[in-house]
Design a protein around this motif. Structure first.
Motif, PDB file in Angstrom:
ATOM      1  N   LEU A   1       0.772  -0.869   0.345  1.00 59.73           N
ATOM      2  CA  LEU A   1       0.063   0.469   0.269  1.00 59.73           C
ATOM      3  C   LEU A   1       0.344   1.450  -0.003  1.00 59.73           C
ATOM      4  O   LEU A   1       2.117   1.316   0.658  1.00 59.73           O
ATOM      5  N   LEU A   2       0.796   2.096  -0.425  1.00 58.64           N
ATOM      6  CA  LEU A   2       0.403   3.585  -0.718  1.00 58.64           C
ATOM      7  C   LEU A   2       0.161   4.759  -0.150  1.00 58.64           C
ATOM      8  O   LEU A   2      -1.159   4.796  -0.674  1.00 58.64           O
ATOM      9  N   ILE A   3       0.544   5.313   0.810  1.00 53.01           N
ATOM     10  CA  ILE A   3      -0.684   6.551   0.635  1.00 53.01           C
ATOM     11  C   ILE A   3       0.516   8.021   0.310  1.00 53.01           C
ATOM     12  O   ILE A   3       1.592   7.850   0.594  1.00 53.01           O
ATOM     13  N   VAL A   4      -0.108   8.700  -0.089  1.00 54.46           N
ATOM     14  CA  VAL A   4       0.502   9.986  -1.121  1.00 54.46           C
ATOM     15  C   VAL A   4       0.398  10.901  -0.651  1.00 54.46           C
ATOM     16  O   VAL A   4      -0.580  11.388   0.426  1.00 54.46           O
ATOM     17  N   ASN A   5       1.225  12.176  -0.508  1.00 52.40           N
ATOM     18  CA  ASN A   5       1.273  13.642  -0.532  1.00 52.40           C
ATOM     19  C   ASN A   5       0.900  13.239   0.683  1.00 52.40           C
ATOM     20  O   ASN A   5      -0.220  14.251   1.461  1.00 52.40           O
ATOM     21  N   VAL A   6       2.053  13.218   1.432  1.00 51.21           N
ATOM     22  CA  VAL A   6       2.003  13.305   3.373  1.00 51.21           C
ATOM     23  C   VAL A   6       3.018  14.064   3.874  1.00 51.21           C
ATOM     24  O   VAL A   6       4.101  14.548   3.153  1.00 51.21           O
ATOM     25  N   PRO A   7       1.773  15.619   4.606  1.00 50.72           N
ATOM     26  CA  PRO A   7       3.322  16.199   4.823  1.00 50.72           C
ATOM     27  C   PRO A   7       4.440  16.146   5.605  1.00 50.72           C
ATOM     28  O   PRO A   7       3.672  15.093   6.094  1.00 50.72           O
ATOM     29  N   GLU A   8       5.153  17.022   5.488  1.00 49.39           N
ATOM     30  CA  GLU A   8       6.664  16.257   6.034  1.00 49.39           C
ATOM     31  C   GLU A   8       6.386  16.092   7.227  1.00 49.39           C
ATOM     32  O   GLU A   8       6.384  15.129   8.307  1.00 49.39           O
ATOM     33  N   GLN A   9       5.463  16.847   7.841  1.00 48.37           N
ATOM     34  CA  GLN A   9       5.107  16.381   9.837  1.00 48.37           C
ATOM     35  C   GLN A   9       4.302  15.573  10.213  1.00 48.37           C
ATOM     36  O   GLN A   9       4.443  15.835  11.276  1.00 48.37           O
ATOM     37  N   ASN A  10       3.828  15.565   9.062  1.00 51.46           N
ATOM     38  CA  ASN A  10       2.845  13.627   9.582  1.00 51.46           C
ATOM     39  C   ASN A  10       3.535  12.077   9.033  1.00 51.46           C
ATOM     40  O   ASN A  10       2.336  11.852   9.389  1.00 51.46           O
ATOM     41  N   VAL A  11       4.370  12.264   8.731  1.00 46.29           N
ATOM     42  CA  VAL A  11       5.348  11.236   8.399  1.00 46.29           C
ATOM     43  C   VAL A  11       4.643  10.319   9.356  1.00 46.29           C
ATOM     44  O   VAL A  11       5.083   8.892   9.095  1.00 46.29           O
ATOM     45  N   HIS A  12       5.896  11.116  10.791  1.00 50.67           N
ATOM     46  CA  HIS A  12       6.664   9.409  11.688  1.00 50.67           C
ATOM     47  C   HIS A  12       5.004   9.459  12.183  1.00 50.67           C
ATOM     48  O   HIS A  12       4.596   8.445  12.318  1.00 50.67           O
ATOM     49  N   ALA A  13       4.029   9.850  12.261  1.00 48.56           N
ATOM     50  CA  ALA A  13       2.893   9.374  13.505  1.00 48.56           C
ATOM     51  C   ALA A  13       2.089   8.755  12.215  1.00 48.56           C
ATOM     52  O   ALA A  13       1.219   7.995  12.976  1.00 48.56           O
ATOM     53  N   LEU A  14       1.522   9.107  10.906  1.00 50.85           N
ATOM     54  CA  LEU A  14       1.514   8.123   9.781  1.00 50.85           C
ATOM     55  C   LEU A  14       2.018   6.490  10.017  1.00 50.85           C
ATOM     56  O   LEU A  14       1.567   5.483   9.983  1.00 50.85           O
ATOM     57  N   ALA A  15       3.559   6.408   9.740  1.00 44.82           N
ATOM     58  CA  ALA A  15       4.348   5.550   9.870  1.00 44.82           C
ATOM     59  C   ALA A  15       4.368   4.565  10.955  1.00 44.82           C
ATOM     60  O   ALA A  15       3.826   3.407  11.531  1.00 44.82           O
ATOM     61  N   ASN A  16       3.816   5.252  12.196  1.00 47.15           N
ATOM     62  CA  ASN A  16       3.512   4.347  13.029  1.00 47.15           C
ATOM     63  C   ASN A  16       2.386   4.463  12.956  1.00 47.15           C
ATOM     64  O   ASN A  16       1.863   2.982  13.801  1.00 47.15           O
ATOM     65  N   GLY A  17       1.177   4.897  12.880  1.00 43.71           N
ATOM     66  CA  GLY A  17       0.020   4.087  13.361  1.00 43.71           C
ATOM     67  C   GLY A  17      -0.178   3.008  12.232  1.00 43.71           C
ATOM     68  O   GLY A  17      -0.930   1.814  12.319  1.00 43.71           O
ATOM     69  N   LEU A  18       0.843   3.394  10.380  1.00 40.14           N
ATOM     70  CA  LEU A  18       0.539   2.013   9.983  1.00 40.14           C
ATOM     71  C   LEU A  18       1.152   1.016  10.624  1.00 40.14           C
ATOM     72  O   LEU A  18       0.729  -0.306  10.733  1.00 40.14           O
ATOM     73  N   ALA A  19       2.288   0.716  11.306  1.00 44.53           N
ATOM     74  CA  ALA A  19       3.042  -0.345  11.774  1.00 44.53           C
ATOM     75  C   ALA A  19       2.188  -0.933  13.338  1.00 44.53           C
ATOM     76  O   ALA A  19       2.234  -2.039  13.431  1.00 44.53           O
ATOM     77  N   THR A  20       1.991   0.352  13.266  1.00 46.64           N
ATOM     78  CA  THR A  20       0.441  -0.593  14.467  1.00 46.64           C
ATOM     79  C   THR A  20      -0.603  -1.672  14.591  1.00 46.64           C
ATOM     80  O   THR A  20      -0.596  -2.131  15.186  1.00 46.64           O
TER      81      THR A  20
END
Ligand code: SF4
Length: 380
Positions: free
Chosen positions: A186-205
């Motif tokens: 899966l790819l999630i695109v157009n992620v603002p830099e400040q959201n990358v960490h939270a998004l990656a954590n959410g996906l990993a969880t």
């Protein structure tokens, strides 16, 4: 077009990773630059299934306005190749090259006759030399401040809840877009830099990590017996188990690896282009027929492309982790400085690799290709 001999796959990509796999499509157009101009390299006749063939590159730089007439010309050649209508098992474009003596030159000559103009000469290209074409991880986009985030979906199996979570995360941290990839991720695109960490954590969880072990990331499995009536073996649970075993046994394994599992010789799991390709079989053991796998090693696409070698070894599905572990331990122990897995396989004979897999000398096992015709719509 209608009444083509069989299916006809076209891929067009602007991706530097060639993540649409132009090498294994009937027609592959890959974007390339000639000075300031963007056009396409052209490949013809790729396909896997029981007779794998990597597409041949024509000596052509296809300008953007030439794409439609070129595709039309290729489709006409396909439609009018009567030799492809004699045997339904051999009705794909690749068989012009595999069985009927066509070459890149003869195909290009026929194509140019049909379209009525000469194509410009090809320009040098550098195919990707990476193992993965999955976009897994966090990557900067061209657009300033935006990233795309690729999550590794183990062997392409995802639950409804995981899909909902991915959609919610895309809405919360990006712009609602979730894309699927050829590599079952899966790819999630157009992620603002400040959201990358939270998004990656959410996906990993949610069990969708943006970085996985080489085994997790490189595992691909076809549908297998759970959903495919042609399957010889179960593939999805099997491949998950193999990945878990290898992660536990070889935590130090440091190479990219493609481990593809296919439930029958039709190769929907693309075992011909994997470092380790497993083809589903049955073996009689303890008085009953049990799932087993035949090993093909050393397949690749891109800069070091090649069809994997049938290595003459097969074993029960339950023995696969042992065999792969033995093989990869030999690699880790014996590799030359900087030698990757593909080079290691290339400098070893089938006999040696078979011994590594088996842990002892074993005679060649027959591959037992599928008998009869390949059913409609399943050929990989
Ligand atoms: S037909 Fe394709 S999906 Fe079905 S078992 Fe064979 S390779 Fe897998």
């Amino acid at each position: 077009f209608y009444n083509l001999p069989r299916k006809f796959k076209i891929t067009i990509t602007g991706c530097r990773n060639w993540c649409t796999y132009p090498e294994i499509n009937d027609v592959g157009l890959t974007a390339i630059r000639r000075g300031a101009e963007t056009g396409f390299s052209l490949r013809i006749g790729g396909g896997l299934s029981t007779d794998p063939h990597l597409a041949v590159r024509l000596n052509a730089f296809v300008q953007q306005h030439q794409v439609v007439p070129v595709l039309k010309g290729v489709a006409e050649i396909f439609r009018e190749s009567e030799v492809l209508r004699e045997n339904r098992e051999r009705a794909r474009l690749k068989f012009l090259f595999l069985k009927h003596g066509w070459t890149a030159d003869t195909f290009q000559s026929e194509l140019e006759t049909r379209i009525g103009f000469h194509l410009d000469h090809a320009v040098p290209e550098t195919p990707p030399d990476d193992v993965y074409r999955d976009h897994v991880g966090v990557h900067r986009q061209k657009q300033p401040g935006l990233f795309y985030v690729g999550a590794a979906v183990l062997r392409g199996r995802i639950s409804a809840q995981q899909m909902r979570t991915a959609a919610e995360l895309a809405a919360q941290f990006a712009d609602n877009q979730v894309r699927t990839t050829n590599m079952q991720n899966l790819l999630i695109v157009n992620v603002p830099e400040q959201n990358v960490h939270a998004l990656a954590n959410g996906l990993a969880t949610a069990g969708l990590p943006v970085a996985g072990s080489p085994f997790w990331r490189g595992a691909i499995a076809c549908s297998g017996s759970e959903f495919c009536k042609l399957a010889i073996t179960e593939t999805k649970s099997f491949s998950r188990w193999v990945v878990e075993e290898l992660e536990e046994r070889l935590p130090e394994f440091d190479q990219d690896l493609k481990l593809h599992v296919t439930g029958c010789p039709n190769s929907c799991g693309q075992h011909w282009i994997a470092d380790i390709g497993l083809e589903g079989k049955k073996i009689k053991s303890e008085g009953r027929m049990q799932d087993a796998y035949y090993f093909c090693l050393g397949g690749a696409v891109g800069l070091h492309q090649g069809i994997s070698r049938p290595i003459g070894y097969r074993c029960l599905a339950s023995e696969v982790p042992d065999a792969v572990e033995r093989l990869l331990r030999h690699y880790l122990d014996q590799r030359a400085p900087g030698e990757n897995l593909r080079k290691f396989f290339a400098r070893h004979s089938d006999v040696q690799l078979r011994e590594y897999l088996a842990g002892k000398f074993v005679p060649v096992a027959e591959r037992d290709p599928a008998s009869g015709r390949v059913p409609h719509l399943v050929e990989g």
